[in-house]
Design a protein around this motif. Structure first.
Motif, mmCIF file in Angstrom:
data_model
loop_
_atom_site.group_PDB
_atom_site.id
_atom_site.type_symbol
_atom_site.label_atom_id
_atom_site.label_comp_id
_atom_site.label_asym_id
_atom_site.label_seq_id
_atom_site.Cartn_x
_atom_site.Cartn_y
_atom_site.Cartn_z
ATOM 1 N N THR A 167 0.818 -1.203 0.000
ATOM 2 C CA THR A 167 0.000 0.000 0.000
ATOM 3 C C THR A 167 0.855 1.258 0.000
ATOM 4 O OG1 THR A 167 -1.697 -1.202 1.245
ATOM 5 C CG2 THR A 167 -1.861 1.210 1.195
ATOM 6 N N GLU A 168 1.955 1.241 0.785
ATOM 7 C CA GLU A 168 2.834 2.399 0.839
ATOM 8 C C GLU A 168 3.534 2.631 -0.489
ATOM 9 O OE1 GLU A 168 5.442 1.781 4.068
ATOM 10 O OE2 GLU A 168 4.007 2.375 5.609
ATOM 11 N N ARG A 169 3.955 1.523 -1.146
ATOM 12 C CA ARG A 169 4.601 1.685 -2.439
ATOM 13 C C ARG A 169 3.629 2.239 -3.464
ATOM 14 N NH1 ARG A 169 7.149 -3.553 -1.861
ATOM 15 N NH2 ARG A 169 5.646 -4.333 -3.372
ATOM 16 N N ALA A 170 2.414 1.732 -3.421
ATOM 17 C CA ALA A 170 1.432 2.197 -4.392
ATOM 18 C C ALA A 170 1.045 3.646 -4.159
ATOM 19 C CB ALA A 170 0.202 1.297 -4.347
ATOM 20 N N SER A 171 1.090 4.097 -2.919
ATOM 21 C CA SER A 171 0.672 5.454 -2.595
ATOM 22 C C SER A 171 1.840 6.406 -2.413
ATOM 23 C CB SER A 171 -0.178 5.435 -1.316
ATOM 24 O OG SER A 171 0.588 4.930 -0.223
ATOM 25 N N SER A 172 3.071 6.004 -2.760
ATOM 26 C CA SER A 172 4.235 6.869 -2.589
ATOM 27 C C SER A 172 4.152 8.050 -3.552
ATOM 28 C CB SER A 172 5.521 6.086 -2.854
ATOM 29 O OG SER A 172 6.648 6.945 -2.800
ATOM 30 N N PRO A 173 4.388 9.259 -3.066
ATOM 31 C CA PRO A 173 4.309 10.440 -3.940
ATOM 32 C C PRO A 173 5.584 10.664 -4.747
ATOM 33 C CG PRO A 173 4.779 11.111 -1.702
ATOM 34 C CD PRO A 173 4.621 9.621 -1.663
ATOM 35 N N TYR A 218 14.564 15.407 -6.311
ATOM 36 C CA TYR A 218 14.099 16.759 -6.591
ATOM 37 C C TYR A 218 12.577 16.775 -6.656
ATOM 38 C CZ TYR A 218 13.409 15.244 -11.452
ATOM 39 O OH TYR A 218 12.994 14.589 -12.588
ATOM 40 N N LYS A 219 12.004 17.935 -6.345
ATOM 41 C CA LYS A 219 10.557 18.113 -6.374
ATOM 42 C C LYS A 219 10.145 18.758 -7.691
ATOM 43 C CE LYS A 219 9.740 18.421 -1.393
ATOM 44 N NZ LYS A 219 9.144 19.234 -0.296
ATOM 45 N N LEU A 220 8.977 18.367 -8.157
ATOM 46 C CA LEU A 220 8.434 18.936 -9.379
ATOM 47 C C LEU A 220 7.962 20.363 -9.133
ATOM 48 C CD1 LEU A 220 6.343 15.886 -10.640
ATOM 49 C CD2 LEU A 220 8.596 16.601 -11.432
ATOM 50 N N PRO A 221 7.846 21.161 -10.196
ATOM 51 C CA PRO A 221 7.277 22.506 -10.022
ATOM 52 C C PRO A 221 5.885 22.449 -9.387
ATOM 53 C CG PRO A 221 8.278 22.285 -12.191
ATOM 54 C CD PRO A 221 8.315 20.920 -11.570
ATOM 55 N N LEU A 231 1.757 12.707 -6.536
ATOM 56 C CA LEU A 231 3.044 12.917 -7.184
ATOM 57 C C LEU A 231 3.645 14.223 -6.697
ATOM 58 C CD1 LEU A 231 5.173 12.001 -9.210
ATOM 59 C CD2 LEU A 231 3.885 13.177 -11.003
ATOM 60 N N VAL A 232 4.785 14.092 -5.991
ATOM 61 C CA VAL A 232 5.472 15.263 -5.451
ATOM 62 C C VAL A 232 6.795 15.506 -6.164
ATOM 63 C CG1 VAL A 232 6.559 16.247 -3.395
ATOM 64 C CG2 VAL A 232 4.372 15.041 -3.211
ATOM 65 N N GLY A 233 7.560 14.433 -6.412
ATOM 66 C CA GLY A 233 8.867 14.601 -7.020
ATOM 67 C C GLY A 233 9.422 13.295 -7.544
ATOM 68 N N VAL A 234 10.737 13.300 -7.790
ATOM 69 C CA VAL A 234 11.419 12.169 -8.418
ATOM 70 C C VAL A 234 12.670 11.832 -7.620
ATOM 71 C CG1 VAL A 234 12.547 11.321 -10.525
ATOM 72 C CG2 VAL A 234 10.564 12.845 -10.685
ATOM 73 N N LYS A 235 12.939 10.548 -7.471
ATOM 74 C CA LYS A 235 14.178 10.065 -6.876
ATOM 75 C C LYS A 235 14.943 9.286 -7.942
ATOM 76 C CE LYS A 235 12.471 9.673 -2.104
ATOM 77 N NZ LYS A 235 12.249 8.757 -0.969
ATOM 78 N N VAL A 236 16.179 9.717 -8.209
ATOM 79 C CA VAL A 236 17.015 9.100 -9.238
ATOM 80 C C VAL A 236 18.163 8.367 -8.557
ATOM 81 C CG1 VAL A 236 18.348 9.478 -11.334
ATOM 82 C CG2 VAL A 236 16.440 10.993 -10.798
ATOM 83 N N PHE A 237 18.303 7.073 -8.839
ATOM 84 C CA PHE A 237 19.371 6.249 -8.277
ATOM 85 C C PHE A 237 20.407 5.988 -9.378
ATOM 86 C CE2 PHE A 237 15.648 5.478 -5.736
ATOM 87 C CZ PHE A 237 16.126 5.458 -4.436
#
Length: 293
Positions: A49-55, A230-233, A241-247
């Motif tokens: 549930t947390e993965r599905a609802s991660s922003p 980083y966070k989206l505008p 959806l808040v931002g992106v995590k790049v690994f």
């Protein structure tokens, strides 16, 4: 009398309940619930549930490097130290077979010039050895005069940013042009993670998706070497959806296709050139794991 009735009732009910529980388990093939299994199921459900609802959107990028092909230029101190080491090694070294042969030939020539020289006592191949030794040195000198080493600096090739053959004495890093939030940016090749694959597989897919690149690389680890968040505008953010995590995953170039021209959507740049293409916040994260060889 009442006490004896209660004891009789308890003895008759307990066997019935035990038989009923055994028959129910045996017929259904189910095992009784335990607190540990219930906890595990609850945690798994919570995790999904947390993965599905991660922003945050997960992405994987590949830090592809071409290692130096030739050694770097020596500094004046390194050159001076190298010359000193050569002199010490020469003073402490033994004579080679060719040098011993030259000394032997010189000794034969000296004896030949004396008045008491007797040719019958000399080896029959002595004259031939003297000629062959001198001929070898003459041949080596002629080859040395005509030998030209390949240039260390190739001005025309070094200017081609799309060629992995530029700047052979430096490490190069691959950058790809990608569309991010309606803006074209130079970044390390990246793509979005998909359900069912590992982050390394996502990084491999990002490298394979480059158009007409034909890069073959060796990945150094299954674990990321860095992460950039980083966070989206504000206009693009939503509740989900808040931002992106790049690994980032490191890889070494093992094979590449010929350059595709100046308009190719990727560049090979040195570490000192990254600041001309990357955003400051992105470059700050990259500097933590990108080292010059």
């Amino acid at each position: 009398m009442a006490a004896s009735c209660r004891r009789l009732a308890s003895r008759s009910v307990l066997p019935f309940l035990s038989c009923l529980s055994r028959s129910a388990v045996g017929n259904t093939g189910c095992r009784p619930f335990s607190s540990s299994s219930v906890c595990r199921a609850t945690l798994q459900t919570k995790d999904v549930t947390e993965r599905a609802s991660s922003p945050w959107t997960l992405m994987a990028a590949v830090c592809l490097q071409r290692l130096p092909v030739i050694s770097a230029d020596c500094t004046p101190i390194e050159q001076e130290f190298g010359e000193m080491i050569k002199e010490i090694e020469l003073e402490n070294s033994l004579l080679s077979d060719h040098e011993l042969r030259l000394l032997d030939d010189a000794e034969r020539m000296r004896r030949k010039q004396t008045d008491d020289y007797d040719s019958d006592k000399e080896d029959e191949r002595g004259e031939q050895d003297i000629v062959l030794t001198q001929d070898l040195e003459d041949t080596w000198e002629q080859k040395m005069k005509h030998f030209q080493s390949a240039p260390r600096v190739r001005a025309e090739v070094d200017k081609e940013l799309t060629s992995p053959e530029r700047c052979l004495a430096d490490s190069l890093t691959l950058l790809a042009e990608q569309q991010i939030s309606g803006e074209k940016l130079w970044l390390m090749p990246q793509t979005e993670w998909q359900e069912g694959e590992t982050l390394r597989q996502t990084a491999e897919r990002a490298l394979a998706s480059l158009p007409a690149a034909g890069f073959k690389a060796t990945f150094l680890s299954n674990a990321p070497c860095g992460v950039y968040k980083y966070k989206l505008p504000q206009a693009l953010r939503t509740e989900s959806l808040v931002g992106v995590k790049v690994f980032f995953f490191k890889a070494i170039l093992s094979k590449s296709s010929p350059p595709t021209g100046q308009n190719a959507p990727f560049l090979w740049v040195k570490k000192s050139e990254l600041q001309s293409y990357l955003k400051p916040a992105y470059l700050k994260k990259v500097d933590r794991f990108l080292f010059e060889q």
